[in-house]
Design an enzyme around this catalytic site. Structure first.
Site, PDB file in Angstrom:
ATOM      1  N   HIS A 114       0.832  -1.206   0.000  1.00  0.00           N
ATOM      2  CA  HIS A 114       0.000   0.000   0.000  1.00  0.00           C
ATOM      3  C   HIS A 114       0.870   1.262   0.000  1.00  0.00           C
ATOM      4  O   HIS A 114       2.047   1.211   0.381  1.00  0.00           O
ATOM      5  CB  HIS A 114      -0.858   0.039   1.278  1.00  0.00           C
ATOM      6  CG  HIS A 114      -1.976  -0.946   1.318  1.00  0.00           C
ATOM      7  ND1 HIS A 114      -2.113  -1.872   2.329  1.00  0.00           N
ATOM      8  CD2 HIS A 114      -3.028  -1.148   0.490  1.00  0.00           C
ATOM      9  CE1 HIS A 114      -3.217  -2.586   2.122  1.00  0.00           C
ATOM     10  NE2 HIS A 114      -3.780  -2.173   1.005  1.00  0.00           N
TER      11      HIS A 114
ATOM     12  N   CYS B 131      -2.682   0.155   9.863  1.00  0.00           N
ATOM     13  CA  CYS B 131      -3.791  -0.646   9.324  1.00  0.00           C
ATOM     14  C   CYS B 131      -4.721  -1.212  10.376  1.00  0.00           C
ATOM     15  O   CYS B 131      -5.784  -1.706  10.031  1.00  0.00           O
ATOM     16  CB  CYS B 131      -3.261  -1.757   8.429  1.00  0.00           C
ATOM     17  SG  CYS B 131      -2.185  -2.878   9.260  1.00  0.00           S
TER      18      CYS B 131
END
Ligand code: CIR
Length: 252
Positions: A160, A247
């Protein structure tokens, strides 16, 4: 009190999605302990920590960040790029509608929160294996109404955008220049990770604190040298599932 949304670790996390790492055994008991300490770190920073339940078929549920982007004005419900994670979204939608108006990324768009780095009124959006241009354009249309500008940024070799760059202080970013073009962020002060710690660019700046993994001591030295103190957390078992510190929460 500001809310931090977290989600329980699924007992099937051993079957999580993996993109760049080989599958290794996760010590589930240790993972739960580490996650609990992460929640305590948020709580000690003054957040009310919600812990959403997990459920069958949600091995990656603890990585709640990927399911939504929460702004002051609205929450955008994401559409994960990997089909195995799409059923995570329903539980998060139910939780967030208590706090925000909702908008939703629709097919064929894909978007994961780990690809979204908000810096003031600019949202950098990683063009990655998980988030596509259609998803980023939808985000841009949704958030323009509230004065945000969305800038797409292509990632290389990482999961990401926030694996490659994250915020550690106002105007200061921690970055792995192998995974994202540093020139995209030229108006910010950049701290490079130590090159022996490729995964070290993910830090969680939350309120007055920076939650940071214990596994990157050399990069930590660089943060300390810049007078950035961190709250250390050991997330070794979540890292085996390609997780990091941003996250595991959605900060409202
Ligand atoms: C996945 O591959 O989707 C999960 N195993 C890890 C997601 C980590 N998310 C993040 O860093 N935002």
């Amino acid at each position: 009190m500001t809310v931090a949304v977290t989600r329980a670790i699924n007992s099937d996390m051993g079957h999580c999605e993996l993109t760049y790492l080989p599958r290794v055994v996760i010590d589930m008991q240790l993972a739960v302990e580490q996650h609990s300490k992460y929640q305590s770190a948020l709580s000690n920073l003054g957040y009310e920590v919600l812990s959403l339940p997990t459920g069958a078929g949600l091995p990656d549920s603890v990585f709640v960040e990927d399911t939504a982007l929460v702004l002051d004005e609205i929450a955008v419900i994401c559409r994960p790029g990997t089909t195995s994670r799409r059923s995570e979204v329903a539980g998060v939608r139910t939780a967030l509608k208590e706090y925000r108006e909702l908008a939703t990324i629709e097919p064929p768009g894909t978007l994961e929160g780990g690809d979204l780095l908000r810096l003031g009124k600019v949202i950098y959006a990683g063009l990655s294996t998980r988030s596509n241009l259609d998803g980023i354009e939808q985000l841009s249309r949704i958030t323009a109404e509230y004065g945000y500008a969305v800038k797409a940024a292509e990632t290389h070799g990482c999961l990401h955008l926030k694996s490659a760059v994250s915020s550690v202080a106002p105007g200061v970013l921690l970055i792995n220049g192998d995974w994202i073009d540093r020139s995209i962020f030229k108006e910010y002060e950049l701290i490079d990770i130590d090159e022996r710690e490729a995964h070290a660019a993910n830090a969680l700046l939350v309120g007055q604190g920076v939650i940071y993994p214990t596994s990157f001591p050399r990069t930590l030295d660089r943060l300390n040298a810049r007078s950035i103190d961190v709250i250390p957390v050991d997330v070794s078992e979540l890292q085996k599932a390609e997780g990091a510190v941003t996250c595991c929460s959605l900060i409202l």
